[in-house]
Every structure is written in structure tokens, then in C-alpha cells.
Motif scaffolding. Structure first.
Motif, PDB file in Angstrom:
ATOM      1  N   LYS A 409       0.840  -1.191   0.000  1.00 15.18           N
ATOM      2  CA  LYS A 409       0.000   0.000   0.000  1.00 15.18           C
ATOM      3  C   LYS A 409       0.877   1.243   0.000  1.00 15.18           C
ATOM      4  O   LYS A 409       0.468   2.317   0.389  1.00 15.18           O
ATOM      5  CB  LYS A 409      -0.966  -0.020   1.180  1.00 15.18           C
ATOM      6  CG  LYS A 409      -0.303  -0.191   2.529  1.00 15.18           C
ATOM      7  CD  LYS A 409      -1.300  -0.583   3.600  1.00 15.18           C
ATOM      8  CE  LYS A 409      -2.075   0.609   4.108  1.00 15.18           C
ATOM      9  NZ  LYS A 409      -2.847   0.305   5.331  1.00 15.18           N
ATOM     10  N   ASN A 414       1.051   1.176  -4.918  1.00 16.61           N
ATOM     11  CA  ASN A 414      -0.086   0.630  -4.198  1.00 16.61           C
ATOM     12  C   ASN A 414      -0.742  -0.499  -4.992  1.00 16.61           C
ATOM     13  O   ASN A 414      -1.624  -0.282  -5.804  1.00 16.61           O
ATOM     14  CB  ASN A 414      -1.091   1.739  -3.905  1.00 16.61           C
ATOM     15  CG  ASN A 414      -2.011   1.343  -2.779  1.00 16.61           C
ATOM     16  OD1 ASN A 414      -2.329   0.175  -2.638  1.00 16.61           O
ATOM     17  ND2 ASN A 414      -2.421   2.309  -1.975  1.00 16.61           N
ATOM     18  N   SER A 687      -7.388   0.310  -2.786  1.00 22.60           N
ATOM     19  CA  SER A 687      -6.455   1.384  -2.443  1.00 22.60           C
ATOM     20  C   SER A 687      -7.186   2.709  -2.218  1.00 22.60           C
ATOM     21  O   SER A 687      -6.617   3.644  -1.675  1.00 22.60           O
ATOM     22  CB  SER A 687      -5.400   1.555  -3.535  1.00 22.60           C
ATOM     23  OG  SER A 687      -5.949   2.204  -4.663  1.00 22.60           O
TER      24      SER A 687
END
Length: 693
Positions: A409, A414, A687
Motif C-alpha cells: 500500500k 499501491n 487502495s
DNA sequence: TTCGGTAGCGCC
DNA sequence: AAAGGGCGCTACCGAA
């Protein structure tokens, strides 16, 4: 009747075609039965007989207790044998026992494979059998790969890395080919060296080698279970063990449901990283201008890179690896970046290497995802990572093939962007906030921290442990912030002016402390102090939070006296016992002081999420009753202190999420630690999200 | 060719 | 003695 069951399979990938080709059961009467099915060497398909399955099902249906070692694996494997017109029915979870669970309770640091347990609990050494099978399998594999064999028999489907139907094939590949010796002696005996013309292949050792060995596996499983039951009952731990078994159907269903991801988004990231890394590679090779360095190692080291960095560039590493070699990890690279002049060509190289590694790591992870995924529809795919609730020394789970617990992340990398709900559905991630900080704070009665958690909106720290610690470890900086931003604005002032410097250092130090950094005296720096960027910081924290330090000492003493720590007892399950966690030993045989509190806290946090998962699943079951799959709510991931739920978008789903949140928080009551759960809603991907109002 | 050790990096 | 906890995956290297 008590029954133990074990399978041998054509691989580890039940979602990609691996199946059992041998099932063995042992009854408590002492009787053992083995069913072995011949495997088609061109397709790896076992020729399973329906009548055998009926016999096995009959035994499962009629036993009181079914004992397995790593039960969700075998059950899923059996499930792959279902056909359109035949099924095992629902697994009888209420009577299923698992020797890995009992083994973990007894000695959580010990290996829990059947071979180890058999030796430990029964004094039975099955290693020679394993070795014999290994040798036979390897030999058989070599024969079937030989040119003359292929010319005559065709290419047999031997396990190897790169096969689409066995994405996990790699290291222990031979285990997926244990069917091969028998297959070979029956199909093409003249290729087997010690077979003599005219000999009945069934009389050759290879025909029965596995049959004989597998038999022992279920026998051992049954006996190990008996031993474990006696031990756990004598220690008053049976109740906790039985409670833990409740996670089995949940794990099974999580694996079955899997995690969805999107190919378009995956390709988008991968393409970008591939392009950038290629540019970096070319540039770095050019800068190094060393015939040895033709390529950059993806991570880790190559001899060529060592030569360039240390011999040619003459760079000195400020840090060593575990084995004492000069380190070249990202921290060291950052240090060199800081030291070298802006126009130094070595600096360009280091900068490139840093960026190269980050992207290559991301690409390697992404490769894994597309190796293991299964297509759903359009550009949507699903992963079924293997989940192991007994995979760690504590109560954390492990996850593999691929690992769902380390999906990046990081900003710019990400990979959670690839994951998310399929159209018409939504994800929610619910995580326990600061759970590993709350547990020791409340348990030890550390008032200042408790107040911080109870009044998260109050100045000057606004619920932030990092800021409270900041004021402790950098009193001068804190004063400066207060004089600039005021009592109420100091927090913001720090985040605005020192976000990447002192505040970041403080966070780093905090994690070092949380993960057990040991205070050092004299000229030595503790790991935490190094992270804080100042000596003595850890001592200041210790002084301010004396009760937590007392708790730390308590568990260190307990660990040294008994070898174990335990989690905080769960008042609903057993107020007198926590879950026992064995503490790992150093190479000198002692328990490092970094371990006990860590295990205690990490274990307790995971006990809580385990309890929550059982309760949440009960709630989801009530929602899902009589619904078709596309209207069901699923628990799809657990990342230590976080649960991910995959659910259909329907009006009012927030109400249900709030209920899940409430259930999760209520589990703090069992250990008398008030817990808070945050909830993020991901409509598009993992995300990006918004908080639940 | 296989396998274990080493290094590095992602997550909590 | 010396101490930053728990994992899994990949690449590289060198020995068997």
C-alpha cells in the motif's frame, strides 16, 4: 467411531487441477484402509472410483469424530473429487479435529508437520519412508524426462515450475509426483532399472511404496490426536482448543471464496513498472561501465553489484547484514544518497538501484498474482491464497500462494489498486485501531495512555500515541511546537513542519519500541534510539510509562520461568487460562527479552480477531440465509488486525457494516480492553476508500 | 539439476 | 554473549 483421514495429492493447487490420488483412513479399532487411484501421466488426472468415494463418505458420515492434519487442505482436496451428480454434502465441522491446532497449543514454536509430530509424540521415525519415496520419485522423474522415454511414451505431465496447472510448483516439486513410481512400473516397467523381464509389475516395490507409507500417516494422525487430547485436558486447555476449532469452516470458506482482482488495473501498473525499470537498468549499466555488470539484480545481491558498489565506487556501508556482511538495503542506499554530492555519478546509480528494486519487487508480486489467479469473467480474476491459522509462533495466520498479507500500500506502488469488488459489489475493510498499543496500556493500567484512547478529540495529542511519545522523547522540540502552534495547535504544527523529519523519526522509534527494542546502556545505541535519532529516547519512554514496563518485566520473567507466555484470558471461554504461546529461543538457548511481551500482545490481539471472526460469521450467516451467492456477504481477508468483507451493493448496507463494527468492538469485552474499529468502504478498489459515517 | 543459505522487501 | 516481533516470496550463488 473415531476416524482419521489423510490424502496424497497431485499438487498443492486444488483450484488449478491438483487432486487427491490416495486416501487413507484409520479407525480407532486399529483398522486402516487405503484407496489409491492410478493417475493418468499425460493429464495428471486420478482415475477415481465412485464406489471408493461412497465408502469414504459412509465412514465420514458415520464417525463421531474426524481427525485431520491441516484439515482445510484435505477437505478442499476431497471436494475436488465431486462431480455434477455427486457430492460429499456439507462438511461436518462439529466433529472435525485438527492436529495442527492441538500441536500449536502445546508448543507453538515447534514444527507441526506430521513427520515431526510422529517422532515427537509417538517416537515413530517416518523419515526413512519419506526418503525412500523421495528417492524413488526423483528417479522416476528422471526416467520420464529422458529423451528415449519421451520418444516412445510421449511427454508425461511431470510437476515443474511454469506449469499453468500447478502455480505453486517450485521447491518441493517432487512431492506432487509421488504417484509417479507406481504409474511408471505399471505403464512402462522396462524403463525401471531393477525390474526383470517377466516380473509382475505389482510385485515391484514401486507399485506399493506409497501405499505402505501413506497408511502410516493416518495411523499417526489418530494416535497424535489421542496424545494431544490427553495433554490438553490435563492442562485445562481443552475448552480453548475446542473454541479455536470454530475458525476451521471460516478458513475453509475464505479460501473458497477468494479475493477478486482486476486485470486491466493489474496490466496498467505492471506496464508502467516494466517500462521504468528497463530505463533504469540501461542507465545504471551505462553509469557503472563495468563488464561484469550486465544487469541489475532484482533484489538481494549479485557478485557484479558487490564489485561495483564496494570495489569500484568505494562506498562504505554503515550497517551490516545478519551475518556481518556490509549491507546494501534500502536504508543504506538512502544513506548513500544523502552522503553523495548531487552530481556524483555514483549517486545516480544508487538512486536508480533504489527505484529499480521497488518496482521489481512490485512486479514480482504482481507476477505471483497472475500466476495463481483464476478467471471469473471479463477482466475479473480471483485468487485463493492458502491460509494457515497455525502458521506462526503466535496466533497470527500465515498466508501463501500467493501471500495476501503483504500486498503493498506504499505510495506510488499501491498494489491494492488491483484488488477490489467485482461490479455490483463492494468491499469494506474493518481494522482494530492501535490494538497492539491498547492491549498493554489497558492491561497495565497506564493512565496517561488510557486517557489518550478514551478522549481522542482532546488536545494536545488528539488520540495520537506518536504525538504523546513525541512530547516525551523530544521535550525540546515539543516545547518549540507548543510555542509556535500553541497547546491546541502543536500537533498540527509538528505534522506540518516536521512530517518527514522529527515526526517520522518518532514514528519509526515508536515501532521499534512496540516491536521490542531493548534499551541499551553505555555507549551502545538501542535500535529504537537509532530510529528516534537521539540517544536516551527509549529511556525517557520507559520512565514515563512505568506500568507498561512492569508488564514487560512480568512477561519476561514468566517466559524465563516457564518458556511460555499466554494471552489475556477470555472471560467468556475460560477466565482462568489464556492461550499459551511458547517463546522462541535464541541460538544460545535463552529467550530474548524482546520476545515475551511481543508474543503476549500479538497473541492477544489475534485471539480477539479470531473471536470476532466467529461472531461476524454468525451474523453474516443470518444475513445470507436463503440468498443466492451474488447476494451473499463474505469475509474474504484477514490481515492480522483487519477484516475485509465483500458484499452486494444494496440500500442500507451501512447499517450492516455498523453492526459488524459493533460486533468486532464488543470482542474487546472478553479481554477487558475497550477496542475501536475503523471501517473503510471501497467501492472501486482496495487502495481508495471512504470512511463509514 | 537440486537445494540450502543469504539478502532484500512487502505487510501488520 | 546480545537482543526489532511475526510472516512469504524471489533472486542469486555455490556446493552436492
Amino acid at each position: 467411531m473415531i476416524l482419521s483421514l489423510d490424502t496424497e495429492t497431485t499438487g498443492l493447487d486444488p483450484w488449478h487441477g491438483s487432486k487427491p490420488f490416495l486416501v487413507t483412513v484409520t479407525l480407532d479399532s486399529g483398522e486402516s484402509i487405503v484407496w489409491e487411484w492410478d493417475v493418468d501421466p499425460l493429464t495428471r488426472e486420478p482415475k477415481v472410483l465412485r464406489e471408493d468415494l461412497l465408502e469414504i463418505k459412509d465412514l465420514i458420515d458415520n464417525c463421531e469424530r474426524l481427525i485431520l492434519q491441516n484439515s482445510t487442505f484435505d477437505l478442499k482436496m476431497l471436494k475436488t473429487l465431486e462431480t455434477e451428480d455427486w457430492s460429499w454434502g456439507e462438511w461436518p465441522w462439529y466433529k472435525i479435529h485438527d492436529t495442527q491446532f492441538s500441536a500449536h497449543m502445546i508448543a507453538s514454536c515447534q514444527r507441526r508437520d506430521l513427520t515431526t509430530l510422529a517422532l515427537l509424540e509417538l517416537g515413530i521415525d517416518v523419515k526413512p519412508f519419506e526418503d525412500a519415496i523421495h528417492a524413488a520419485t526423483d528417479k522416476a522423474r528422471r526416467i520420464t524426462r529422458s529423451k528415449s522415454f519421451v520418444a516412445e511414451q510421449g511427454e508425461w505431465a511431470i510437476a515443474k515450475a511454469g506449469r499453468e496447472d500447478m502455480p505453486s510448483a517450485g521447491e518441493k516439486t517432487w512431492k506432487a509426483d509421488m504417484w509417479l513410481p507406481r504409474c511408471l512400473i505399471l505403464t512402462a516397467p522396462d524403463y525401471v532399472p531393477d525390474w526383470t523381464e517377466g516380473q509382475d509389475p505389482e510385485t515391484h516395490p514401486w507399485a506399493t511404496i506409497l501405499h505402505n507409507y501413506a497408511n502410516g500417516d493416518s495411523e499417526c494422525t489418530l494416535l497424535i490426536h489421542e496424545k494431544h487430547e490427553n495433554y490438553l485436558k490435563s492442562r485445562g486447555l481443552w475448552k480453548i482448543y475446542v473454541e479455536r476449532l470454530k475458525i476451521l469452516p471460516i478458513v475453509y470458506n475464505m479460501k473458497e471464496t477468494g479475493v477478486t482482482l482486476n486485470k486491466t488495473r493489474r496490466d496498467e501498473l505492471y506496464g508502467e513498472y516494466a517500462q521504468v525499470t528497463e530505463e533504469i537498468r540501461e542507465r545504471c549499466v551505462r553509469i557503472a561501465d563495468n563488464p561484469e555488470l550486465e544487469d541489475l539484480p532484482v533484489n538481494g545481491r549479485s557478485n557484479a553489484l558487490n564489485t561495483v558498489i564496494f570495489d569500484q565506487f568505494k562506498l562504505k556501508s554503515p550497517k551490516t547484514t545478519k551475518t556481518g556482511n556490509p549491507s546494501m538495503d534500502k536504508e543504506v542506499l538512502a544513506y548513500w544518497l544523502d552522503q553523495l554530492e548531487a552530481k556524483d555519478k555514483r549517486r545516480y546509480f544508487i538512486d536508480g538501484l533504489l527505484n529499480y528494486r521497488k518496482r521489481k519487487t512490485a512486479m514480482a508480486y504482481i507476477d505471483g498474482y497472475s500466476r495463481f489467479w483464476n478467471h471469473i469473467k471479463d477482466d475479473w480474476y480471483v485468487l485463493h491464497p492458502s491460509l494457515h491459522p497455525t502458521g506462526t509462533n503466535t496466533l497470527r495466520w500465515s498466508s501463501s500462494n500467493p501471500n495476501e498479507q503483504n500486498i503493498s500500500k506504499k505510495q506510488g506502488f499501491n498494489l491494492r489498486y488491483c484488488f477490489g469488488p467485482t461490479p455490483g459489489r463492494c468491499w469494506a475493510s474493518l481494522d482494530y485501531e492501535n490494538v497492539e498499543l491498547r492491549i498493554p496500556a489497558y492491561e497495565s493500567g497506564e493512565q496517561e495512555l488510557i486517557e489518550l484512547f478514551e478522549r481522542p478529540d482532546d488536545p494536545p495529542y488528539y488520540g495520537s500515541v506518536h504525538l504523546l511519545n513525541f512530547s516525551t522523547v523530544y521535550p525540546d522540540k515539543w516545547e518549540e511546537a507548543v510555542s509556535n502552534g500553541g497547546y491546541e495547535g502543536a500537533a498540527n504544527w509538528i505534522k506540518k513542519n516536521w512530517k518527514d523529519s522529527w515526526y517520522q523519526k518518532c514514528k519509526n522509534g515508536d515501532f521499534a519500541v512496540q516491536y521490542g527494542s531493548v534499551e541499551r546502556t553505555g555507549s551502545q545505541w538501542s535500535t529504537a534510539d537509532r530510529a528516534f535519532g537521539r540517544k536516551g529516547c527509549q529511556a525517557l519512554l520507559k520512565a514515563r510509562f512505568a506500568k507498561q514496563e512492569a508488564l514487560n518485566q512480568h512477561w519476561i520473567k514468566t517466559a524465563n520461568d516457564t518458556g511460555y507466555v499466554s494471552t489475556i484470558p477470555d472471560i467468556e471461554i475460560d477466565p482462568d487460562h489464556g492461550y499459551p504461546l511458547e517463546c522462541s529461543k535464541t541460538e544460545w538457548g535463552n529467550i530474548s527479552p524482546t520476545i515475551p511481551l511481543n508474543y503476549h500482545v500479538q497473541g492477544t490481539a489475534c485471539w480477539v480477531i479470531f473471536r470476532a471472526m466467529v461472531k461476524v460469521q454468525e451474523y453474516l450467516d443470518s444475513i445470507n440465509k436463503n440468498k443466492s451467492d451474488d447476494l451473499k456477504w463474505f469475509m474474504v481477508m484477514q490481515v492480522h488486525d483487519e477484516l475485509v468483507i465483500d458484499f452486494p451493493i444494496r440500500r442500507g448496507y451501512e447499517i450492516r457494516l455498523r453492526e459488524i463494527k459493533r460486533i468486532m468492538e464488543s470482542c474487546g469485552d472478553y479481554i477487558k480492553v475497550p477496542l475501536k474499529v475503523g471501517c473503510d468502504i471501497h467501492e472501486n478498489n482496495w487502495s481508495e476508500g471512504r470512511g463509514l459515517e
